[in-house]
Design an enzyme around this catalytic site. Structure first.
Site, short mmCIF file in Angstrom:
data_model
loop_
_atom_site.label_atom_id
_atom_site.label_comp_id
_atom_site.label_asym_id
_atom_site.label_seq_id
_atom_site.Cartn_x
_atom_site.Cartn_y
_atom_site.Cartn_z
CG ASP A 1 -2.77 0.81 2.62
OD1 ASP A 1 -2.67 1.95 1.57
OD2 ASP A 1 -3.67 -0.26 1.52
CD GLU A 2 -2.89 -3.81 0.79
OE1 GLU A 2 -3.72 -4.59 1.67
OE2 GLU A 2 -2.63 -3.80 0.55
#
Length: 508
Positions: free
Chosen positions: A302-303
């Site tokens: 993620d991110e």
């Protein structure tokens, strides 16, 4: 005072009976109950023909949890709970049959617990423990509303709670206390987000300098610590899913091994342009298969902000030579990480962004963990992938203004009506991100709100009544407090707030 508390407990029990619910969290799948109060003998015992040490240890635990007072009962009494299990197999995972049947008779007094395996028996013991109440006036342990006939199993196979030991270190004692409380709520997966950008507290024998990324020399977990957590969890019917978030959220890896990061002043995402990165990942994951024995591993994903890749000349040159956009380099990293996971015998789990970016390009064994948008879950299962739900708007425990009602109303099947697609929804978990919790406040931030999600993941889909659940939640919070779990008052509008003033635990 004792008489007052006893009265409150038994008024609640009467209300449970009137409302056709059991004084249990999570609410069982099926149950029948009567109107008789059954007294337990002072020498009450658990017995079983099973030689399982897991079951024997559970008997000792529950004897201590239930019988905290000496008692001098009189009259006809229940002397034992007889426990039988069909299988000696103690493997634990998504395919484990966690069902059980509990039968408590009044004439003559008898109690039997039958389960497919020891883990179903553990859930049955917890249910039994929640039915037993000490009557201070009678000086006796009693079960109200007997006879009981309970046939129970979970709605979803994945019922998790995530803890984050990177943003703040959580000592082993604190982790074990989280596991104790999870078992009381019949949660079965501890998602251990063990490392992140801020710290790398977990020992690796193969790559010992990863430990240099810990906050201090005292805020670390040894390999034996991790194995101890895994076994402690298993003894309570919980398996541990470890997460090594990559390629983002990995700056702490660079402290000991700077060669796997783009540049000293631009450390994440991990460097995809060098085999040193993937060699380390392979060695680390291979080592961890001996610590975390279940077949799944969470790889984050993620991110991922790719600015460090474009700013670092060597990585930018590599992407150009491969004719990669930054998104293609991201996919290249995910694919290599997935191959490593498969090569060491593990099935990868990724956060939602990986599906949002790459969709059906991912191998079909992949499991997608939703956190950004509940609606994505329906797209994931429609595409044929398995899914875990943790939508951050209502199942993130660090969001302190989200009340138990919102936790309770969050259904994994929302927007998913096709039965075949529903089978791909494994369940969900509540997430305790660690930016504002440490051992001083983790319990009261998690509990009792996590119990609302636990019921949603265990109980039938039509068990949704707020008023009935609140009666049980108040009692469950008091049960947690009695068992040493620092659960906050149930009716807080700001989670983990202290009681507003004097009063009974059952009214807060």
């Amino acid at each position: 005072m004792f008489t007052f508390l006893f009265a409150l407990c038994f008024i609640s029990a009467a209300n449970f009976a009137a409302g056709a619910q059991a004084p249990i969290i999570p609410q069982p799948m099926q149950f029948d109950m009567g109107q008789t109060t059954l007294t337990l003998a002072s020498n009450f015992v658990f017995n079983s023909s099973s030689k399982s040490s897991t079951l024997v240890n559970a008997f000792e635990r529950y004897k201590s949890l239930i019988f905290s007072h000496t008692s001098s009962p009189t009259g006809t009494m229940l002397g034992s709970l007889s426990v039988t299990v069909d299988s000696a197999d103690e493997n634990l995972g998504l395919d484990t049959d966690e069902s059980y049947m509990l039968k408590i008779e009044t004439s003559p007094a008898s109690a039997e617990l039958h389960a497919a395996n020891v883990y179903g028996a553990l859930h049955g013991l917890e249910t039994f423990s929640q039915l037993v109440m000490y009557n201070f006036t009678a000086d006796a342990y009693q079960i109200s509303n007997a006879p009981w006939n309970i046939n129970d199993k979970p709605r979803f196979p994945y019922r998790g709670l995530m803890i984050d030991t990177s943003r703040h270190f959580e000592p082993i004692r604190a982790v074990k206390q989280v596991l104790d409380a999870m078992a009381y709520a019949k949660l079965n997966v501890l998602h251990w987000h063990v490392v992140d950008s801020q710290s790398f507290p977990l020992q690796s024998v193969k790559y010992p300098k990863l430990w240099d990324g810990a906050y201090t020399g005292q805020e670390r977990f040894t390999i034996d610590d991790a194995k101890d957590v895994v076994e402690y969890a298993r003894q309570r019917g919980i398996w541990v899913l470890v997460e090594f978030d990559m390629p983002g959220h990995a700056a702490s890896w660079c402290v000991g091994y700077p060669e796997i990061c783009p540049a000293p002043d631009c450390t994440q995402p991990l460097n995809p342009a060098t085999n040193a990165t993937f060699d380390l990942i392979e060695g680390l994951l291979q080592e961890m298969t001996g610590v975390f024995p279940n077949q799944y591993i969470h790889l984050g994903g993620d991110e991922v902000n790719t600015n460090c890749w474009t700013k670092t000349p060597s990585v930018a040159a590599w992407m150009k030579s491969q004719n990669f956009t930054t998104d293609q380099a991201y996919m290249y990293f995910i694919e290599r990480a997935h191959k490593i996971a498969h090569d060491v015998g593990r099935i990868p789990i990724n956060w939602e962004e990986v599906f949002n970016h790459f969709g059906t390009q991912l191998d079909k064994e992949s499991i997608i963990h939703v956190w950004l948008n509940h609606a994505t879950a329906a797209k994931i299962v429609a595409a044929g992938y398995r899914c875990i739900l943790s939508n951050s708007d209502v199942w993130y425990l660090d969001h302190l203004t989200v009340t138990w009602e919102k936790f309770y109303d969050n259904d994994p099947f929302q927007g998913i009506s096709d039965p075949n697609q529903q089978k791909l929804m494994l369940g969900g978990e509540v997430c305790m991100w660690g930016e504002t919790v440490d051992p001083s406040d983790i319990d009261q931030t998690i509990w009792p709100r996590a119990a609302a999600a636990a019921e949603r993941l265990w109980s039938p889909q039509d068990v949704t009544d707020h008023d009935q659940f609140l009666q049980r939640l108040l009692a469950f919070r008091c049960l947690l407090n009695r068992r040493g779990i620092k659960a906050a008052p149930a009716n807080n509008t700001q989670a983990r707030s202290a009681p507003h003033g004097p009063g009974s635990c059952y009214k807060q």
